[in-house]
Design an enzyme around this catalytic site. Sequence first.
Site, PDB file in Angstrom:
ATOM      1  CG  HIS A 485      -1.771   1.217   1.345  1.00  0.00           C
ATOM      2  ND1 HIS A 485      -1.425   2.264   2.177  1.00  0.00           N
ATOM      3  CD2 HIS A 485      -2.922   1.575   0.744  1.00  0.00           C
ATOM      4  CE1 HIS A 485      -2.346   3.211   2.083  1.00  0.00           C
ATOM      5  NE2 HIS A 485      -3.266   2.810   1.218  1.00  0.00           N
ATOM      6  NE  ARG A 592       5.794  37.181  -8.426  1.00  0.00           N
ATOM      7  CZ  ARG A 592       5.632  35.861  -8.361  1.00  0.00           C
ATOM      8  NH1 ARG A 592       4.450  35.364  -8.081  1.00  0.00           N
ATOM      9  NH2 ARG A 592       6.642  35.047  -8.567  1.00  0.00           N
ATOM     10  NE  ARG A 648       2.569  42.802  -9.735  1.00  0.00           N
ATOM     11  CZ  ARG A 648       2.078  41.836  -8.945  1.00  0.00           C
ATOM     12  NH1 ARG A 648       0.949  41.238  -9.269  1.00  0.00           N
ATOM     13  NH2 ARG A 648       2.714  41.467  -7.859  1.00  0.00           N
ATOM     14  CB  CYS A 862       0.374  36.528 -14.950  1.00  0.00           C
ATOM     15  SG  CYS A 862      -0.384  38.020 -14.287  1.00  0.00           S
TER      16      CYS A 862
END
Length: 907
Positions: A485, A592, A648, A862
């Site tokens: 498992h 950023r 940005r 984005c």
Amino acid sequence: MVLSDSRSTQSQKRTLPPTKTKPATRYNADQNDEEKKQWVYLFSAGQADGDGSMKSLLGGKGAGLSEMSLLSLPVPPGLTIPTTVCQYFNENAQQYPSTLKSQVKSGLRKVEALTSCKFGDVEKPLLFSVRSGASVSMPGMMDTVLNLGLNDETVKGLEKQTNNKYFALDSYRRFIQMFGNVVMNIDMHKFDQIFSKYDNTTKQQENLNKIIQEYKLLFKNETGIDFVQDVYKQLWYTINAVFKSWNNSRAITYRKLNNISSLLGTAVTVQSMVFGNMGESSATGVVFTRNPSTGENIFYGEYLKNAQGEDVVAGIRTPNDINKMKQDMPKMYDELLRIRNILETHFKEVQDIEFTIQQSTLYILQTRNAKRSSRASVKIAVDMVNQGIISKKEAILRIDPLSIKNLLHPTIDPNQGYHLYTKGLPASPGAAFGKICLSANKVKELHESGEKDLILCTEETSPDDIEGMHLSKGMLTKRGGMTSHAAVVARGMGTPAVTGAGDIQININEKKVIIGNKYELKEGDIITIDGSTGEVMKGQLKTIDVTFSSEFDTLMKWIDEYKRLTILTNAETPDDVLRARNFGAKGVGLCRTEHMFFHPQRLPIMRQMILANNKEIRNQALDKLLPFQIKDFEKIFEIMNGHPVTIRFLDPPLHEFLPESDEDINQVIEMSNISKDEMMIKLKNMKEVNPMLGLRGCRVSILYPEIYMMQTKAAIQAAIQCNLKLKKPVEINLMVPFISSEEEIEIIKTQITKCIENLLPDDNHQIKYQIGTMIELPRAALKANDIALHAEFFSFGTNDLTQTCFGLSRDDSSSFINHYERNGIVKQDPFVALDVDGVGELIKIAIQRGLSTRSDLKLCLCGEQGGHPDSVKFCHNVGLHAVSCSPFLVPVARIAAAQAAIMQGKS
């Protein structure tokens, strides 16, 4: 129970029918009348009511058994109760269709005729296994009962029939235990305690009798009733339990983790028993037609002599490698090898096969498409194309995009020494380090407190451990093989795992692990495991990024032939940008810039700029930040080597940069040359009740345009310098965030354009730039036609668009979003996968209205959802040009984009 059939499977010749096979025999005609509807589907070697195409109805197990029956493979006869009954059961207060029981009884009569045994008979008893089987494989998540049909009388018949008292008693012992645990919810540990009292001397028949009596006493004490002797009651109790297991916690968790939905439920397969525990000429095992860890085209698996299947799957005993069967049982090995080739050729897919050998006769109990590691899935898909088994498109569609993240797991740096504790089986590839946790619950507890690097270390895992397994960075088990498992689930999750580390001893009460009577570790100590070698090592070892195989490179080339979307990355550090480019990103879709200002050398200057009393002081601070920004952008442009970079402008609320400690406040006072009182007033005035909807994004530039002008200068000057180095055009997209009106973008674009005209030389064809905006507010989406008058591209910032569309905080919604998912209010966390119905509609509106104004408008998404396969498919279907995602999701997005294009072509 197939005891009367003593034929040798080796002597039978079977030919392979065409891939699409019509049922050889239909036991019942389909009826539209509800009363006469077919609720039972029979199968036996050479005939079946269904076939392999009926997974949604018969479940994977039932469909596989039916298809193998039509291939005339040695399948013990039985019947399947379809998923529609499970749906009926759940929708009708756990009641059954009126004709189900009579159809089951009729089906059992037919199985009895095929086996020459009878259900409940005291002379020649027919025994059954009862197993679940959804249309999507969910290994170990639902319930199974073996040896059903044994009671105080039929066990005597089984003894007489086999002339093997020990076998009969052991089968009865197993049945009481499994029925008690699965059907009546008696804690398995209580059975284990009784079993362990006899020091593994169960070969003594008197001890088996004692165990059976104690099991039955436990059963009565726990349930208030005697152990069930009526075999039909046993059957229906068990069928009930299997249907109920569809909604047990581990099955629900598994479906959620694997994004499995829209299924009717589980089917139930009632199949005549065959026995691998009838002595040294009997065996049971699990094999794969190829290695599910590496993808190598070699026969792979394990078996145990004189055992039942649960012993292998549950890891109760550590099995032998299948290659040992060449010496132990050569005829059976050759027959198994022949069936391996038949099944993989027929299904054109790697198969996971369960088999039992009963006194030198081979039976196949199940076949299904094998779960495999991410690395194996890539190699197998490419190899099968090269072998002419499948097409490139089929290979691409077979890859789970999210599983590709697992290929990015680190490996242990070989250039370091390490202390080896022990070695087990390499069950699931990858390296992981973390604190030892001796239970799944401990993993959950520490994870909720913020710990992330955790290794689940147990005797063996069970389906109830699924959530802890998901949260752990790696797994280590004492027992279990490569098909246990723990191994199967770990490979499916992409989690490194080492199983069968037999010389570890786990003491739950004292919270410690003893390794080979040599090492003693406490819960919480750190170890490193290598799921590729099986090694368990001391402490935290250094790891390195994985290198991609030639098969991976080949697959990604095929993917790029089909995908239409361009895949970009969200990145702003050189390391992340380089990583994304190596993963195939064709540019930066979101740089950023605010992340660049949190560097210890820059943060004080940033604070001085924000808290400045006048424009002059603000410009002084910006002049100090300018060189940093130029270097930042120049490095990114160099790495991207001509691919576009979308920058940005400063976006977050300014309060995120503000000082809080006295030391930081005093530092800013010194730099700004203002009094402490003035500073404290200024800090107080800048506090916002809801900063995410306050002074941020373009609003900062409207008030303080000099900030965006500094960033514009930095981008252009970096591009000019980079152009001189690269001798090729540099492409920049300048993105204005948080726009909600045409007027905002118009004002800011005018300022940016004027700034750029003053910086660029007359011959500026080497610097390509566009000015655009993020669509991350509902009003921006609705006013897209006006905004597109000034924006040359739209980039959908779906993090904020989701927040403002739902009125949800992504930072706070985690406290209830799981509850919403469980109750079906949302299908998935909308910050993980794009909300197509709401946020998606806003995106569609913005696309339509934006293009109505500017036909050459470039469109990208984005947000974080840009790396989720479902979101990528949506972006392809609505006509976006690109998606941008984190570096580690770039390969995921590439595959999802190709799959979307292929599926669109099919439709």
